[in-house]
Motif scaffolding. Structure first.
Motif, PDB file in Angstrom:
ATOM      1  N   ASP A  17      74.783  16.395  15.680  1.00  0.00           N
ATOM      2  CA  ASP A  17      74.295  15.606  16.805  1.00  0.00           C
ATOM      3  C   ASP A  17      72.957  16.057  17.347  1.00  0.00           C
ATOM      4  O   ASP A  17      72.136  15.255  17.751  1.00  0.00           O
ATOM      5  CB  ASP A  17      75.305  15.705  17.958  1.00  0.00           C
ATOM      6  CG  ASP A  17      76.392  14.679  17.795  1.00  0.00           C
ATOM      7  OD1 ASP A  17      76.331  13.943  16.782  1.00  0.00           O
ATOM      8  OD2 ASP A  17      77.276  14.625  18.656  1.00  0.00           O
ATOM      9  N   ARG A  18      72.772  17.379  17.336  1.00  0.00           N
ATOM     10  CA  ARG A  18      71.559  17.909  17.927  1.00  0.00           C
ATOM     11  C   ARG A  18      70.313  17.331  17.247  1.00  0.00           C
ATOM     12  O   ARG A  18      69.349  16.955  17.907  1.00  0.00           O
ATOM     13  CB  ARG A  18      71.557  19.438  17.815  1.00  0.00           C
ATOM     14  CG  ARG A  18      70.273  20.031  18.335  1.00  0.00           C
ATOM     15  CD  ARG A  18      70.373  21.504  18.494  1.00  0.00           C
ATOM     16  NE  ARG A  18      70.412  22.159  17.198  1.00  0.00           N
ATOM     17  CZ  ARG A  18      70.060  23.424  17.024  1.00  0.00           C
ATOM     18  NH1 ARG A  18      69.677  24.138  18.041  1.00  0.00           N
ATOM     19  NH2 ARG A  18      70.120  23.969  15.830  1.00  0.00           N
ATOM     20  N   ASN A  42      69.875  13.698  18.232  1.00  0.00           N
ATOM     21  CA  ASN A  42      69.366  13.601  19.614  1.00  0.00           C
ATOM     22  C   ASN A  42      67.889  13.928  19.666  1.00  0.00           C
ATOM     23  O   ASN A  42      67.127  13.238  20.326  1.00  0.00           O
ATOM     24  CB  ASN A  42      70.115  14.590  20.532  1.00  0.00           C
ATOM     25  CG  ASN A  42      71.405  13.992  21.073  1.00  0.00           C
ATOM     26  OD1 ASN A  42      71.807  12.920  20.660  1.00  0.00           O
ATOM     27  ND2 ASN A  42      72.028  14.701  21.996  1.00  0.00           N
TER      28      ASN A  42
HETATM   29  C1  LIG Z   1      73.317  14.257  22.440  1.00  0.00           C
HETATM   30  O1  LIG Z   1      73.017  13.343  23.478  1.00  0.00           O
HETATM   31  C2  LIG Z   1      74.160  12.828  24.144  1.00  0.00           C
HETATM   32  C3  LIG Z   1      73.733  11.765  25.114  1.00  0.00           C
HETATM   33  O2  LIG Z   1      72.458  11.982  25.594  1.00  0.00           O
HETATM   34  C4  LIG Z   1      74.912  13.986  24.816  1.00  0.00           C
HETATM   35  O3  LIG Z   1      76.061  13.499  25.471  1.00  0.00           O
HETATM   36  C5  LIG Z   1      75.290  15.000  23.771  1.00  0.00           C
HETATM   37  O4  LIG Z   1      75.891  16.130  24.378  1.00  0.00           O
HETATM   38  C6  LIG Z   1      74.080  15.451  22.981  1.00  0.00           C
HETATM   39  N1  LIG Z   1      74.522  16.315  21.892  1.00  0.00           N
HETATM   40  C7  LIG Z   1      73.909  17.440  21.587  1.00  0.00           C
HETATM   41  C8  LIG Z   1      74.523  18.236  20.475  1.00  0.00           C
HETATM   42  O5  LIG Z   1      72.922  17.825  22.161  1.00  0.00           O
END
Ligand SMILES: *[C@@H]1O[C@H](CO)[C@@H](O)[C@H](O)[C@H]1NC(C)=O
Ligand SMILES: *[C@@H]1O[C@H](CO)[C@@H](O)[C@H](O)[C@H]1NC(C)=O
Ligand SMILES: CC(=O)N[C@H]1CO[C@H](CO)[C@@H](O)[C@@H]1O
Length: 487
Positions: A369-370, A373
């Motif tokens: 995810d990072r 994002n």
């Molecule tokens: C990615 O972004 C989402 C929404 O902005 C957030 O909820 C999530 O924690 C983020 N994940 C990481 C791994 O930063």
């Protein structure tokens, strides 16, 4: 005969008709040398001497570029380019891959962009048009008309080259209908018939478009036109115009294609296609409304990889090529997907400040995810902060010839500290970007040039005087050091 020139505040302009080699000799001297086979041709050059390096550069630009400068289609800056990774063997399969990929991008909230097709996929799709045209002639279904919206999920970029496979029907047809002169040819005997010269491109035997032949150029433009009618692509990338020593030697005479002539005629062809054409090389064509794709880099931290981006950026932009499409995030030379997440992130952080962000490895492949994002965040940052700056300095470039991206010496041209900095750059003269280019580093040294003003860290608003050297300045993995000029 070698001519040695030591670099201080001089610019050396070499006649475009003199083939030469360029290098740095064992004594670290910059060195120009004519090719061994051309010994009788004297080196022709002009030396501009000025009181500092910036003035020398500006004088050289005045000497070199007397044309008015035109902008390419600036809409391209807003959209990231995504390479379609399709290893398939038919047009319908390319269409399916396109649709799947566009859906994926949308699912990851990356739905706005340009999908770029390589030459192979482009050929498969264009062959499909061919079948479609034949089927329409026979009164059959309007397949492509129905499918067109599928392809049109996003903006599309296609890839073409001046090469044509010797095993294609188009080539065989041209041998029969008397258009064999469309291909670079040599006489079979002193007064004999012209025979197309075979060369190689991407591992296949090919002939190459005779770009000095007006009929051949029209044929090529017609081909682009029919692709446009059927695919509705917004961008066309032209590959393969770079010189080739074999070709130059085999085909000389005629002199009309010697040296850089081919690539320069290809730039003319590119502007006839439109102002959204991307070239992979250029010579004295920086005033034309074209994009240039920078050379593919290795997926590593070396000067052939990530560390090569900024030197290459400055090299292009000082020569007037500002509308650059950098290599894909993480590097694409090997064709493999990038697995080093840190490399991907650091690379993304640099390209977010360049004119166009392009991808080969999709972010969901490289990390969790990072990475996704960060990809979304840096695309947004590019659109919000960087594109307006490029637009502003594009106007200045049109008026003055000053590059959009500038080395540190631009602001402090008499300060030797600035001459060798190759890991920082300026956008115009107001934003200084200092990305991390070392593996594992979360800090770096930064030099803020002295132009008689102060610099403010865009993250924490700290202010420093020009001329300050910041040692081990903290730059976390998710950040880039950016300083804004305070007048
Ligand atoms: C990615 O972004 C989402 C929404 O902005 C957030 O909820 C999530 O924690 C983020 N994940 C990481 C791994 O930063
Ligand atoms: C290219 O075409 C021109 C015009 O038809 C012709 O004069 C020339 O010889 C051709 N050059 C080569 C290398 O085939
Ligand atoms: C299908 C699609 O996304 N088309 C877009 C291509 O880019 C232009 C701007 O350059 C948009 O206006 C289109 O909507």
């Amino acid at each position: 005969m070698a001519h040695l020139i030591s670099l201080s505040s001089v610019a050396v302009l070499v006649s475009p008709d003199t083939p030469l080699q360029l290098g740095v000799d064992s004594g670290q001297q910059f060195c120009l040398q004519s090719l061994p086979s051309m010994e009788r041709l004297p080196l022709q050059y002009t030396v501009c001497v000025a009181h500092n390096v910036k003035a020398a550069h500006q004088e050289a630009v005045q000497q070199l570029f007397r044309h008015s400068r035109e902008l390419p289609n600036m809409n391209a800056l807003w959209l990231p380019f995504w390479k379609l990774l399709a290893n398939v063997d038919s047009g319908p399969k390319v269409e399916r891959e396109l649709r799947t990929f566009a859906n994926r991008l949308r699912r990851h909230q990356l739905g706005e962009g340009v999908i770029s097709l390589n030459e192979h996929s482009t050929t498969l799709l264009s062959d499909m048009d061919h079948d479609y045209l034949n089927s329409r002639k026979r009164g059959m279904s309007k397949r492509l008309t129905r499918d067109l919206p599928l392809v049109k999920l996003l903006n599309i970029s296609i890839t073409l080259s001046p090469f044509l496979g010797v095993d294609t029907t188009q080539f065989h047809t041209s041998l029969m209908d008397g258009t064999e002169a469309y291909w670079l040819s040599l006489p079979s005997a002193p007064q004999g018939k012209l025979i197309p010269v075979m060369s190689q491109w991407r591992g296949k035997f090919c002939v190459k478009l005779n770009i000095t032949n007006p009929g051949a150029v029209s044929w090529f433009l017609d081909r682009v036109g029919s692709l446009e009618a059927h695919l509705g692509m917004e961008y066309v990338m032209l590959e393969g115009g770079e010189g080739n020593l074999f070709e130059e030697q085999a085909l000389r005479p005629p002199q009309d294609l010697a040296g850089d002539k081919y690539i320069s005629l290809m730039a003319d062809l590119a502007t006839r296609i439109g102002d959204s054409t991307i070239m992979t090389a250029g010579t004295r064509s920086s005033h034309k409304p074209l994009f240039v794709r920078m050379t593919p880099l290795q997926s590593d931290w070396s000067p052939m990889g990530l560390k090569g981006i900024i030197p290459s950026l400055l090299h292009h932009t000082l020569l007037g090529y500002n509308f650059l499409i950098p290599d894909a995030v993480g590097g694409s030379l090997s064709g493999d997907l990038v697995t080093d997440e840190e490399l991907f992130i650091r690379w993304l952080e640099i390209t977010a400040f360049l004119p166009v962000i392009s991808f080969h490895t999709p972010p969901w492949v490289c990390g969790e995810d990072r990475v996704l994002n960060l990809t979304r965040a840096y695309i947004a940052k590019h659109q919000r902060d960087v594109v307006p700056l490029i637009e502003k300095y594009a106007e200045e470039w049109q008026m003055t010839g000053n590059p959009i991206y500038r080395p540190m010496w631009w602001l402090s041209p008499s300060d030797p500290m600035t001459f060798t900095i190759d890991d920082q750059f300026l956008i115009g003269d107001e934003v200084l970007v200092a990305p991390v280019v070392e593996k594992g580093a979360v800090q770096r040294d930064i030099y803020l040039p002295d132009g008689g003003f102060q610099w403010q860290d865009s993250q924490n608003a700290q202010v420093f005087d020009g001329g300050t050297f910041l040692q081990d300045y903290p730059v976390p993995l998710e950040g880039v050091a950016v300083f804004l000029r305070r007048s």
